[in-house]
Design a protein around this motif. Sequence first.
Motif, mmCIF file in Angstrom:
data_model
loop_
_atom_site.group_PDB
_atom_site.id
_atom_site.type_symbol
_atom_site.label_atom_id
_atom_site.label_comp_id
_atom_site.label_asym_id
_atom_site.label_seq_id
_atom_site.Cartn_x
_atom_site.Cartn_y
_atom_site.Cartn_z
ATOM 1 N N LEU A 16 0.852 -1.191 0.000
ATOM 2 C CA LEU A 16 0.000 0.000 0.000
ATOM 3 C C LEU A 16 0.889 1.243 0.000
ATOM 4 C CD1 LEU A 16 -2.638 1.654 0.562
ATOM 5 C CD2 LEU A 16 -2.193 1.256 2.993
ATOM 6 N N ARG A 17 0.654 2.135 -0.929
ATOM 7 C CA ARG A 17 1.316 3.441 -0.907
ATOM 8 C C ARG A 17 0.252 4.478 -0.550
ATOM 9 N NH1 ARG A 17 6.012 5.775 -2.351
ATOM 10 N NH2 ARG A 17 6.043 7.827 -3.297
ATOM 11 N N PHE A 18 0.463 5.145 0.554
ATOM 12 C CA PHE A 18 -0.568 6.054 1.063
ATOM 13 C C PHE A 18 -0.006 7.457 1.256
ATOM 14 C CE2 PHE A 18 0.989 6.610 5.368
ATOM 15 C CZ PHE A 18 1.753 5.483 5.582
ATOM 16 N N GLN A 19 -0.923 8.383 1.399
ATOM 17 C CA GLN A 19 -0.555 9.774 1.688
ATOM 18 C C GLN A 19 -1.445 10.295 2.814
ATOM 19 O OE1 GLN A 19 -1.576 12.739 -1.272
ATOM 20 N NE2 GLN A 19 0.189 14.034 -0.697
ATOM 21 N N ILE A 20 -0.820 10.912 3.801
ATOM 22 C CA ILE A 20 -1.545 11.593 4.876
ATOM 23 C C ILE A 20 -1.249 13.079 4.732
ATOM 24 C CG2 ILE A 20 -1.819 11.846 7.365
ATOM 25 C CD1 ILE A 20 -0.829 9.008 7.664
ATOM 26 N N GLN A 21 -2.283 13.855 4.642
ATOM 27 C CA GLN A 21 -2.045 15.255 4.283
ATOM 28 C C GLN A 21 -3.005 16.197 5.007
ATOM 29 O OE1 GLN A 21 -2.830 16.307 0.159
ATOM 30 N NE2 GLN A 21 -0.945 17.519 0.099
ATOM 31 N N ASN A 22 -2.454 17.292 5.483
ATOM 32 C CA ASN A 22 -3.212 18.467 5.911
ATOM 33 C C ASN A 22 -2.263 19.659 5.764
ATOM 34 O OD1 ASN A 22 -1.526 18.658 8.128
ATOM 35 N ND2 ASN A 22 -3.042 17.955 9.620
ATOM 36 N N PRO A 23 -2.650 20.864 6.133
ATOM 37 C CA PRO A 23 -1.754 22.015 5.909
ATOM 38 C C PRO A 23 -0.401 21.881 6.605
ATOM 39 C CG PRO A 23 -3.991 22.780 6.300
ATOM 40 C CD PRO A 23 -4.000 21.308 6.554
ATOM 41 N N ASN A 24 -0.311 21.052 7.654
ATOM 42 C CA ASN A 24 0.951 20.928 8.398
ATOM 43 C C ASN A 24 1.671 19.593 8.179
ATOM 44 O OD1 ASN A 24 0.492 23.464 9.746
ATOM 45 N ND2 ASN A 24 -1.036 22.389 10.994
ATOM 46 N N VAL A 25 0.983 18.616 7.635
ATOM 47 C CA VAL A 25 1.547 17.266 7.496
ATOM 48 C C VAL A 25 1.394 16.805 6.059
ATOM 49 C CG1 VAL A 25 1.361 14.855 8.219
ATOM 50 C CG2 VAL A 25 0.994 16.693 9.896
ATOM 51 N N ASN A 26 2.446 16.195 5.532
ATOM 52 C CA ASN A 26 2.353 15.575 4.209
ATOM 53 C C ASN A 26 3.292 14.373 4.205
ATOM 54 O OD1 ASN A 26 1.784 14.956 1.593
ATOM 55 N ND2 ASN A 26 3.029 16.594 0.705
ATOM 56 N N VAL A 27 2.726 13.192 4.478
ATOM 57 C CA VAL A 27 3.519 11.969 4.575
ATOM 58 C C VAL A 27 3.119 11.041 3.435
ATOM 59 C CG1 VAL A 27 4.053 9.942 5.968
ATOM 60 C CG2 VAL A 27 3.718 12.163 7.076
ATOM 61 N N ILE A 28 4.097 10.577 2.661
ATOM 62 C CA ILE A 28 3.859 9.589 1.602
ATOM 63 C C ILE A 28 4.790 8.414 1.850
ATOM 64 C CG2 ILE A 28 3.957 9.112 -0.866
ATOM 65 C CD1 ILE A 28 3.401 12.037 -1.396
ATOM 66 N N GLU A 29 4.238 7.224 2.028
ATOM 67 C CA GLU A 29 5.045 6.052 2.363
ATOM 68 C C GLU A 29 4.478 4.791 1.722
ATOM 69 O OE1 GLU A 29 7.814 5.476 3.908
ATOM 70 O OE2 GLU A 29 8.242 7.510 4.614
ATOM 71 N N TRP A 30 5.352 3.784 1.622
ATOM 72 C CA TRP A 30 4.941 2.448 1.217
ATOM 73 C C TRP A 30 4.830 1.581 2.466
ATOM 74 C CZ3 TRP A 30 3.090 0.272 -3.030
ATOM 75 C CH2 TRP A 30 3.368 0.813 -4.301
ATOM 76 N N LEU A 31 3.863 0.710 2.505
ATOM 77 C CA LEU A 31 3.790 -0.370 3.485
ATOM 78 C C LEU A 31 3.679 -1.679 2.711
ATOM 79 C CD1 LEU A 31 1.380 0.911 6.308
ATOM 80 C CD2 LEU A 31 3.790 0.312 6.535
ATOM 81 N N VAL A 32 4.607 -2.595 2.959
ATOM 82 C CA VAL A 32 4.628 -3.858 2.217
ATOM 83 C C VAL A 32 4.620 -5.005 3.219
ATOM 84 C CG1 VAL A 32 5.835 -5.253 0.505
ATOM 85 C CG2 VAL A 32 5.993 -2.758 0.402
#
Length: 469
Positions: free
Chosen positions: A199-215
Motif C-alpha cells: 500500500l502506498r498512502f498519503q496523509i495530508q493536511n496544511p501541516n503534514v504531508n507523509v507519503i510512504e509504502w507499506l509492504v
Amino acid sequence: MAESSKKSLLKRINKPLASLKLAVFIILSIATLTAVGTFVEAKYDAYAAKKLVYDTWYMYTIMGMLVLNLVAVMVDRLPWKRRHASFVLAHIGIIILLFGGLLTMKYGLDGSMRIEIGQKNNLVQTPETDLVVYSSFDGDRYSKTFEQEVDFFKYPPTKEKPTDVPVYVGEIKVVDYKKYVLPSRKVVVDESGKAGSALRFQIQNPNVNVIEWLVQKKANSIQTHDFGPAQVHIGPIPEKGQGRNEIYLQPDKDKGGLRYAVFYKESEKPGKTGFVKEGDVFNPGFKMAMDFRILRFIPAALEDWDLQDMPAPTPLTTSAIQILFEGKLHWVLLNDMVKLFTKDAVYLFTYGNRRIDIGFPIQLKSFAVDRYQGTMRAAAYKSVVEVPELGEREISMNEPMKHKGLTVYQASFQEENGHPVASIFSVNADPGRVWKYMGSLILSVGVVLLMWFKHLDFKIAKKKEDGEE
C-alpha cells in the motif's frame, strides 16, 4: 671434523636468511604495505584495508619472512654470550608480539551490537558474511536448509562463475556483487500472487504531508508506519485498539481494495470503518484534521531495489548481491532478505553479516547524551546496561565493560527525530593480548639491557682512555 662440517653447512644455509639485505627488504616491504593500507583505509574504510592489504597472502609472506630473518639472525650469533642477551630478548619479544597479533586476527572477535533502549541483545554482528536459506512448505514454518560463509569482497561471483546455492526445487545462483551501492526501494508486482500486499498512502493536511509504502512480508502479516500523531498498519484488523490513534487497512484481494478501521486513543473499539480502493480518500476523524489517500494498492507485491554504484563507501551505502532464480534476477542488500516462491515451497534467502551469540544478554536500561551548547552534535554519551552476574554497569566513551573475556565499548548511538532510540556497542575479544603484553615486556627488557651494555661499553672505554693518559 664431521661436527665442524655440519656447523659450516648450517652457517652457509643460514647466512642468506640472516643477511642485512634481506632485513632491509623486509622493512621496506612492511613500510610500503603499511603506507598502502593507510591510503586504502583513508579512501575506503578499515574493512577494505583489511581485505586488500592486511589480511592477504603477501602480508603474511612478509611477516613470515620477518620471523625467519629474526630467528636466523639469532642462530647466526650462536654460541650466545652474555652481552647478546639484549639482542636475543629484543628479537624474541618481536616474534612473540607477531604471534599475539596472529592469534587475535584468527581467533579474536571484533563486532558491533545494537540495543534499543529497554531491550536486550546477545548477538554480536561481525564483518564476515554468510548466505542463509530458510525453506517452508506451508508458508509459515521455516527451517534453515543452507548456510555458507562467503567473501564476495575478495572473491566476487560473476555470471560466468556464479556461486550456486542448493535448494529443494529450482536453483539459486549468485551472479553479481557490488561493493558500494546507494539503494532506493521500489515495490514490484509479484507475478506468483503468493506474496503479501503493498500500500502506498498519503496523509495530508496544511501541516503534514507523509507519503510512504507499506509492504507485507507475507500475507496476513502486520507492517506499521509510525508518523508521530498516529500509526498506520496494513494487515488484519484487530478487535481492540492499542490505546492510541491508529489506522488499520486489511487487504481484500477478491474485491481489489482494503477494509479499514480507525481507532482512537480514548476508546478500544473502532471509531470509523469502511472500504477503500486505489485513488479513494477518507478522513480518519482525528482531532488534527487530515486526509488519508490510497495512492497505490498492489494485492501481491515484493520489494526490490534500484542501485546506484558509488566509488567509495558512505554512511548511506551498502553492498549488494544479485541472484538468479527461475529465470528472474533479484538484488539482495547486505543484511536484507528476499522471498522466492515455487509451486510447492517458499524460500527466504538472506545475505548478511554473521551474528555470534556471546552467551549472555545485555539489556540497555538507559542512554544519555550530552551535546555541545547550541548544537545537536554529541559531546559525550553513555549507556547504563544490566548483565546477569554483574548487575547494572555504566559504559561510557572512556569506560568500557569487561566480562567473560569480552570488552564492550560505547561506540555510537542511533536516534530518530532528534531522540536517541538505540545504543551501538563495539564488542571485542583479544586472545592474543597476553602474548602481546609478554612480547612487549620482553622487548622492553631487551632495549633496557641494550642501553645498559652501551653504558658499560662507554665506561670501559673511558677507563681505558684515562689509563692511557
